[in-house]
Each structure stands twice: as structure tokens, then as C-alpha cells.
Enzyme design. Structure first.
Site: not given
Ligand SMILES: [Zn+2]
Length: 290
Positions: A2-3, A91, A121
């Protein structure tokens, strides 16, 4: 990852839901998320606190708590925040039970809500700052101006890049030059400016820096308007995807015609990242010209 536009989207969706709510119970199941604090210590610091304000700086989400502390959260590669998700997602790294909140007075006995942080991750992090000054120090070491700041301009870029021999794309990805730009918005901004991503940063003219400043601002603005881009795991807090990926000019469009000149868009690697550009609108520097 995400930016800025993706994080801005999350914050604008979550702020009305979280501001005024109390973190009744916090379960952190991943020590990498809370490090260097152990999960129990961070959970204890958060439990019972009311969220005063949810904000953003660069790609960070800033939780302002009622004891003056700030939780600075970074989603990194695959972090997502989901509000009352059904079914229960996989997750899960952090689970927060929320009590009260902006609408709690309207419906007495309203059910508590749940905020879940998922991160397949596990690169996402959260750091506790003791007060506003500690938060300022945290950001001063890591972030340059925001794209919409007055301090960010073509003249600023020209001055900041004057002694930088790096490729301009590598410079744009450096959060200390400008906060919030990542791989997507760097490619789109460089295309808008007509600057090749591999050009040496110190060789850009003031006019090119001014076009690049305008390109960064326009790309970030368009990303926010489209509520972010969903190309990997990015999802809104209700699990919906953003739509900016449908409006990319060059990013992930290798082999397609340039929207400006119809030349085939090419993929290269700059700064270790997959990079997309139009070889005609963005003339390559001589050393890589074929
Ligand atoms: Zn072109």
C-alpha cells in the site's frame, strides 16, 4: 505494498469507525508486529485506551490515544485492516475488540465491533511513541515532505537531487525525499513528467523537476480519488478492492500501447523494482539507450 493513496483510503474509511471507540481487548499473536515490545506489553499499553484520532503520514497510520501516546502502524507488503469481517479471515496477526464509539450513544447496548489486522507475509509493524514530540522525531528520521505540502515543489526536488547520482526512480522511492510514493505512483508520475525512470537524478533540469512535482501530485490525487489500487492484497476495511489499477497509464501495462503516443510500453528493472515506461515519451538516458 500500500502506498499513500491506499493508506489514505484505509484511514478515511476507518477514522469514523474508530475515533471515540475504546480498545477493550487487544490480542497480538505475532511478536514481529509489536517488536521491540513483546506482544503482551504492547497489548497492555493499548487496552482500555480510547482512540482520539486516526491519521496518516506517508505510508504510516497514526493512532492518537487518549493518554497522549501514538501508535504508528505500517502495513508493509501485505497488511490489511478489516472491520467486523465475516467469515473470520486467515493470517490474523492482531485482533481488537472495540467498545463504545461515535454511534454507541445512538443505539444503547449496540454490539461491540472487531478490528482485525491480517498480514500473510508478516512484514507489518507497529511502534508506540510516548507523545507528540516522540512522534515528530520518529518521522523526522524517516520521512520527507508530504506530496501536498507547500515544501514539496519543483525547486525543492531540484535542490534535493542536485548531488544525487541515483536513478530518479530510486530517489522517488526514498521516503526521505517525498513521503508516500512507492512503485506504482513513481512509474505513473515519471510517465506524466516525460522522464525516464533510469535518468540520473542530478541531471534533471528545473523544468523536469517541476513536471515531476506536478506528476507526483497528480498521480497521488488520482489514486486517492479511485480509493487506491488493488494489485496484490490491498483491500478496503470492508474487503472491497480499490480501482486505480484500471487507470494506470504505464504501470503493469507492458506490451500495451502508450496512451499518449501508442508506442509499446516496456518493462525494465530500476532500483531493483519492476518498472514500466514509454520509451518514446520518456527518452532513455544515453548509457542505456539502444
Ligand atoms: Zn508514449
Amino acid at each position: 505494498m500500500p502506498e499513500l493513496p491506499e493508506v489514505e483510503t484505509i484511514v478515511s474509511q476507518l477514522a469514523p469507525l474508530l475515533e471515540g471507540a475504546t480498545l477493550a481487548r487487544v490480542q497480538i499473536s505475532d511478536p514481529r508486529w509489536s517488536a521491540p515490545l513483546p506482544p503482551d506489553a504492547l497489548a497492555a499499553a493499548l487496552e482500555g485506551r480510547r482512540v482520539e484520532r486516526l491519521g496518516r503520514r506517508g505510508k504510516y497510520i497514526v493512532w492518537e490515544l487518549d493518554d497522549g501516546r501514538r501508535l504508528v502502524q505500517h502495513l508493509r507488503m501485505t497488511g490489511v485492516l478489516l472491520y467486523d469481517p465475516t467469515p473470520d479471515p486467515t493470517h490474523v496477526r492482531v485482533r481488537m475488540a472495540l467498545a463504545g464509539g461515535p454511534n454507541s450513544a445512538l443505539s444503547a447496548g449496540s454490539a461491540a465491533h472487531t478490528l482485525v489486522i491480517c498480514d500473510p507475509r508478516r512484514f507489518g509493524t507497529a511502534t508506540l511513541c510516548d507523545d507528540g514530540r516522540a512522534l515528530e522525531r520518529f518521522f523526522a528520521e524517516r520521512l520527507g515532505p508530504e506530496p501536498f505540502d507547500e515544501a514539496f515543489s519543483g525547486a525543492y526536488l531540484r535542490a534535493a537531487l542536485r548531488h544525487s547520482r541515483r536513478a530518479i526512480k530510486a530517489a522517488l522511492l526514498d521516503q526521505r525525499l517525498v513521503a508516500g510514493v512507492g512503485n506504482i505512483y513513481a512509474d505513473e508520475a515519471l510517465f506524466a513528467a516525460g522522464v525516464h525512470p533510469a535518468r540520473r537524478a542530478d541531471r534533471l533540469s528545473l523544468a523536469q523537476c517541476e513536471r515531476l512535482h506536478a506528476g507526483v501530485v497528480a498521480a497521488i490525487r488520482a489514486g486517492i480519488d479511485a480509493r487506491g489500487a488493488s494489485i496484490d492484497d490491498f483491500r478496503h476495511v470492508d474487503g472491497v478492492r480499490g480501482s486505480f489499477q484500471d487507470r494506470f497509464m504505464v504501470h503493469r501495462r507492458a506490451g500495451e500501447p502508450c496512451p499518449r503516443c501508442a508506442t509499446e510500453i516496456v518493462k525494465t528493472v530500476v532500483a531493483g523494482r519492476g518498472t514500466y515506461c514509454c520509451p518514446r515519451c520518456q527518452p532513455p538516458p544515453r548509457r542505456v539507450r539502444r
